[in-house]
Design an enzyme around this catalytic site. Structure first.
Site, short mmCIF file in Angstrom:
data_model
loop_
_atom_site.label_atom_id
_atom_site.label_comp_id
_atom_site.label_asym_id
_atom_site.label_seq_id
_atom_site.Cartn_x
_atom_site.Cartn_y
_atom_site.Cartn_z
N TYR A 1 1.42 -47.24 -6.41
CA TYR A 1 1.27 -47.44 -8.13
C TYR A 1 1.09 -46.06 -8.19
CZ TYR A 1 1.84 -52.38 -7.28
OH TYR A 1 1.94 -53.80 -6.05
N HIS B 1 3.98 -53.60 2.85
CA HIS B 1 4.76 -54.12 1.22
C HIS B 1 6.15 -54.51 1.00
CE1 HIS B 1 3.41 -52.33 -3.11
NE2 HIS B 1 4.81 -53.48 -3.29
#
Length: 336
Positions: free
Chosen positions: A61, A131
């Site tokens: 991110y 992830h």
């Protein structure tokens, strides 16, 4: 705020957790446009004051920026209110080109863990998650066992407390379980993305795996703040404008109609449409918590109110006619 144990983890979490994808800033492939870091910190700090006790982030991110913001938050809040920190790895990027790629290679994952510890400025990460099991999502996933072995090693070294996975199917969860104890799964789940209801949620409930749902507000679409005019004015570097089918026809009209039904329910109880949408996710007994994103402190109260609201049968019946059946997951390939 009442807390629930996260699967078999040694800690409990509030029903609402703060996600940091929305505040990661511009300049990367899945950014939401410009964001003021001080405003982000104020929003996170206020959410912690309201009883939110966990923050979910990821190395990718903002290409590390979101983790740095969380690290700054941890230095600002009193130790007595320090939130649990969850982060994720397996998506890496080239610093020069900013191109994002995927790897489950043990050496790469261990470097990611060390980098996350540095950016967060902590000695131990409360929950570390894979992830994605593959990139793209339907690509080869033959590195799962080696990746989980790496996380188990990091756990034994005290670098992470609990192990989690994100975007895993049931067969992939079984493979992960054969290597290490899995505290939780992070899947996409909202009133507009229901694929996990058929197999994944029942499996997690039976196996004692916690579930923390992401995209519960469908990337802002179910907040009640999105209109056709606002969507048209989204900045060009906001991925939703061009990549999300839910923000475009033919889905958009039906989605906005669903929002209006949720708005009506919320108005009768002094709640926002967003709180109703989050409550719809939390109604599932398999779901331990819901991740929501905020960009400003003024958004927090309307979201955390969902923790104290329960949708009963008559309200669920109002929502049901506008829910999609079997709609596929509509998220970019490199996020959660």
């Amino acid at each position: 705020m009442q807390q629930r144990r996260l699967g078999k983890a040694n800690f409990s979490i509030s029903p609402i957790g703060l996600g940091t994808w929305t505040i990661a800033g511009p300049g990367w492939e899945f950014g939401w446009g410009a964001q003021d870091d001080e405003e982000s910190l104020s929003a996170l700090e206020y959410a912690v004051e309201r009883g939110v006790n966990w923050i979910d982030t990821a190395a990718v991110y903002g290409l590390g920026h979101a983790e740095e913001i969380v690290g700054r938050l941890l230095r600002r809040v009193p130790a007595s209110r320090r939130p649990l920190v969850f982060t994720k790895g397996s998506l890496v990027w080239d610093p020069a080109t900013k191109n994002i790629t995927h790897t489950l290679a043990p050496d790469s994952l261990m470097r990611e863990i060390e980098d996350s510890l540095r950016r967060l400025q902590v000695e131990t990460i409360d929950l570390y998650q894979i992830h994605w099991p593959a990139f793209p999502a339907d690509g080869p996933d033959d590195g799962i066992e080696a990746a989980l072995s790496t996380l188990a090693k990091a756990q034994a070294q005290g670098k992470i407390r609990e192990i989690g996975v994100s975007n895993f199917s049931v067969p992939q969860l079984r493979r992960a379980q054969s290597v290490a104890g899995i505290a939780c799964l992070q899947p996409p789940y909202s009133a507009l993305m229901r694929d996990v209801e058929e197999e994944i949620l029942p499996f997690c409930e039976q196996a004692g795996i916690g579930v923390i749902a992401y995209s519960t507000l469908q990337s802002g679409l179910l907040t009640g703040a999105m209109t056709r005019a606002r969507i048209a004015q989204l900045p060009d570097d906001d991925w939703r404008k061009t990549r999300s089918a839910d923000y475009q026809e033919p889905r958009l009209s039906r989605n906005l109609e669903l929002v209006e039904v949720m708005r009506g329910i919320g108005q009768r109880h002094g709640l926002t449409p967003a709180a109703v949408a989050i409550s719809w996710v939390l109604r599932q007994p398999a779901v331990t918590g819901a991740i929501v994103g905020v960009r400003r402190p003024t958004q927090v109260d309307g979201l955390v109110a969902a923790a104290g609201f329960q949708l009963i049968a008559d309200k669920l019946a109002e929502i049901a006619p506008l829910l999609p059946d079997g709609m596929g997951v509509n998220v970019p390939a490199a996020r959660s």
